[in-house]
Design a protein around this motif. Structure first.
Motif, PDB file in Angstrom:
ATOM      1  N   MET A 174       0.856  -1.157   0.000  1.00 38.31           N
ATOM      2  CA  MET A 174       0.000   0.000   0.000  1.00 38.31           C
ATOM      3  C   MET A 174       0.902   1.219   0.000  1.00 38.31           C
ATOM      4  N   ARG A 175       0.497   2.238  -0.764  1.00 39.20           N
ATOM      5  CA  ARG A 175       1.235   3.495  -0.771  1.00 39.20           C
ATOM      6  C   ARG A 175       0.272   4.620  -1.114  1.00 39.20           C
ATOM      7  N   SER A 176       0.633   5.819  -0.706  1.00 40.59           N
ATOM      8  CA  SER A 176      -0.163   6.987  -1.080  1.00 40.59           C
ATOM      9  C   SER A 176       0.769   8.024  -1.675  1.00 40.59           C
ATOM     10  N   LYS A 177       0.192   8.910  -2.485  1.00 44.81           N
ATOM     11  CA  LYS A 177       0.986   9.949  -3.141  1.00 44.81           C
ATOM     12  C   LYS A 177       0.058  11.027  -3.660  1.00 44.81           C
ATOM     13  N   ASN A 178       0.651  12.143  -4.024  1.00 48.26           N
ATOM     14  CA  ASN A 178      -0.124  13.211  -4.643  1.00 48.26           C
ATOM     15  C   ASN A 178      -0.581  12.789  -6.022  1.00 48.26           C
ATOM     16  N   ALA A 179      -1.755  13.254  -6.392  1.00 50.32           N
ATOM     17  CA  ALA A 179      -2.252  13.137  -7.762  1.00 50.32           C
ATOM     18  C   ALA A 179      -2.587  14.557  -8.209  1.00 50.32           C
ATOM     19  N   GLY A 180      -1.644  15.449  -8.019  1.00 49.11           N
ATOM     20  CA  GLY A 180      -1.848  16.872  -8.253  1.00 49.11           C
ATOM     21  C   GLY A 180      -2.044  17.569  -6.919  1.00 49.11           C
ATOM     22  N   PRO A 181      -2.147  18.887  -6.910  1.00 51.05           N
ATOM     23  CA  PRO A 181      -2.225  19.619  -5.652  1.00 51.05           C
ATOM     24  C   PRO A 181      -3.541  19.469  -4.895  1.00 51.05           C
ATOM     25  N   PHE A 182      -4.577  18.954  -5.553  1.00 50.73           N
ATOM     26  CA  PHE A 182      -5.886  18.881  -4.914  1.00 50.73           C
ATOM     27  C   PHE A 182      -6.417  17.463  -4.756  1.00 50.73           C
ATOM     28  N   TRP A 183      -5.642  16.452  -5.148  1.00 51.69           N
ATOM     29  CA  TRP A 183      -6.083  15.053  -5.083  1.00 51.69           C
ATOM     30  C   TRP A 183      -5.000  14.183  -4.480  1.00 51.69           C
ATOM     31  N   LEU A 184      -5.413  13.122  -3.792  1.00 53.98           N
ATOM     32  CA  LEU A 184      -4.516  12.091  -3.288  1.00 53.98           C
ATOM     33  C   LEU A 184      -4.859  10.776  -3.956  1.00 53.98           C
ATOM     34  N   THR A 185      -3.876   9.905  -4.117  1.00 53.20           N
ATOM     35  CA  THR A 185      -4.095   8.573  -4.652  1.00 53.20           C
ATOM     36  C   THR A 185      -3.548   7.558  -3.668  1.00 53.20           C
ATOM     37  N   LEU A 191      -5.024   2.889   6.970  1.00 50.07           N
ATOM     38  CA  LEU A 191      -5.647   1.740   6.319  1.00 50.07           C
ATOM     39  C   LEU A 191      -4.892   0.430   6.543  1.00 50.07           C
ATOM     40  N   LEU A 192      -3.684   0.492   7.064  1.00 44.66           N
ATOM     41  CA  LEU A 192      -2.860  -0.705   7.181  1.00 44.66           C
ATOM     42  C   LEU A 192      -3.471  -1.792   8.054  1.00 44.66           C
ATOM     43  N   GLY A 193      -4.275  -1.402   9.033  1.00 44.05           N
ATOM     44  CA  GLY A 193      -4.869  -2.380   9.940  1.00 44.05           C
ATOM     45  C   GLY A 193      -6.146  -3.004   9.434  1.00 44.05           C
ATOM     46  N   LEU A 194      -6.659  -2.547   8.284  1.00 50.61           N
ATOM     47  CA  LEU A 194      -7.909  -3.100   7.762  1.00 50.61           C
ATOM     48  C   LEU A 194      -7.708  -4.500   7.219  1.00 50.61           C
ATOM     49  N   ILE A 242      -3.322   0.118  -3.652  1.00 52.58           N
ATOM     50  CA  ILE A 242      -3.400  -1.051  -2.775  1.00 52.58           C
ATOM     51  C   ILE A 242      -3.027  -2.266  -3.617  1.00 52.58           C
ATOM     52  N   MET A 243      -1.893  -2.893  -3.289  1.00 56.83           N
ATOM     53  CA  MET A 243      -1.439  -4.052  -4.033  1.00 56.83           C
ATOM     54  C   MET A 243      -1.587  -5.303  -3.162  1.00 56.83           C
ATOM     55  N   PHE A 244      -1.929  -6.399  -3.784  1.00 59.01           N
ATOM     56  CA  PHE A 244      -2.163  -7.657  -3.070  1.00 59.01           C
ATOM     57  C   PHE A 244      -1.193  -8.723  -3.565  1.00 59.01           C
ATOM     58  N   ASP A 245      -0.868  -9.668  -2.697  1.00 57.79           N
ATOM     59  CA  ASP A 245      -0.059 -10.812  -3.119  1.00 57.79           C
ATOM     60  C   ASP A 245      -0.907 -12.071  -3.247  1.00 57.79           C
ATOM     61  N   ASP A 246      -2.215 -11.911  -3.095  1.00 62.34           N
ATOM     62  CA  ASP A 246      -3.140 -13.037  -3.145  1.00 62.34           C
ATOM     63  C   ASP A 246      -4.326 -12.652  -4.035  1.00 62.34           C
ATOM     64  N   ALA A 247      -4.574 -13.422  -5.084  1.00 58.83           N
ATOM     65  CA  ALA A 247      -5.635 -13.094  -6.038  1.00 58.83           C
ATOM     66  C   ALA A 247      -7.014 -13.109  -5.395  1.00 58.83           C
ATOM     67  N   GLU A 248      -7.271 -14.035  -4.496  1.00 56.32           N
ATOM     68  CA  GLU A 248      -8.589 -14.121  -3.858  1.00 56.32           C
ATOM     69  C   GLU A 248      -8.844 -12.900  -2.969  1.00 56.32           C
ATOM     70  N   ALA A 249      -7.854 -12.477  -2.189  1.00 57.87           N
ATOM     71  CA  ALA A 249      -8.000 -11.275  -1.355  1.00 57.87           C
ATOM     72  C   ALA A 249      -8.225 -10.049  -2.233  1.00 57.87           C
ATOM     73  N   TYR A 250      -7.505  -9.969  -3.349  1.00 62.80           N
ATOM     74  CA  TYR A 250      -7.699  -8.861  -4.285  1.00 62.80           C
ATOM     75  C   TYR A 250      -9.136  -8.841  -4.797  1.00 62.80           C
ATOM     76  N   ARG A 251      -9.657  -9.986  -5.214  1.00 64.61           N
ATOM     77  CA  ARG A 251     -11.027 -10.034  -5.750  1.00 64.61           C
ATOM     78  C   ARG A 251     -12.054  -9.656  -4.678  1.00 64.61           C
ATOM     79  N   ARG A 252     -11.841 -10.094  -3.448  1.00 67.51           N
ATOM     80  CA  ARG A 252     -12.770  -9.732  -2.364  1.00 67.51           C
ATOM     81  C   ARG A 252     -12.768  -8.227  -2.133  1.00 67.51           C
ATOM     82  N   ALA A 253     -11.582  -7.612  -2.104  1.00 75.18           N
ATOM     83  CA  ALA A 253     -11.497  -6.162  -1.907  1.00 75.18           C
ATOM     84  C   ALA A 253     -12.077  -5.427  -3.099  1.00 75.18           C
ATOM     85  N   ARG A 254     -11.766  -5.879  -4.299  1.00 73.40           N
ATOM     86  CA  ARG A 254     -12.281  -5.242  -5.515  1.00 73.40           C
ATOM     87  C   ARG A 254     -13.796  -5.273  -5.550  1.00 73.40           C
TER      88      ARG A 254
END
Length: 77
Positions: A1-12, A70-73, A15-27
């Motif tokens: 997981m990482r966050s960064k600027n997406a311009g001066p008024f937005w944040l991005t 968000l790390l504890g979710l 969230i990267m997963f190492d497990d396809a099933e966990a990714y699909r559940r979150a998606r």
């Protein structure tokens, strides 16, 4: 997981997963419109900043610390 600027008024948050099933559940649990990257098992969420980057009320000019709460979710099973 990482966050960064997406311009001066937005944040991005990426969230990267190492497990396809966990990714699909979150998606599939999303309640806002986000960009899903199925091949990379990653989700990109962009949202308006509460303060513009660099303003006197901004506590994280680069947006690099915004993911920490968000790390504890857990992805529901």
């Amino acid at each position: 997981m990482r966050s960064k600027n997406a311009g001066p008024f937005w944040l991005t948050i990426d969230i990267m997963f190492d497990d396809a099933e966990a990714y699909r559940r979150a998606r599939d649990a999303e309640i806002v419109n986000v960009v899903n990257h199925d091949t990379a098992l990653a989700i990109k969420v962009s949202f308006p900043r509460p303060q513009s980057s660099g303003s006197r009320h901004d506590s994280d000019v680069y947006g690099g610390q915004q993911y920490a709460p968000l790390l504890g979710l857990e992805v529901p099973g």
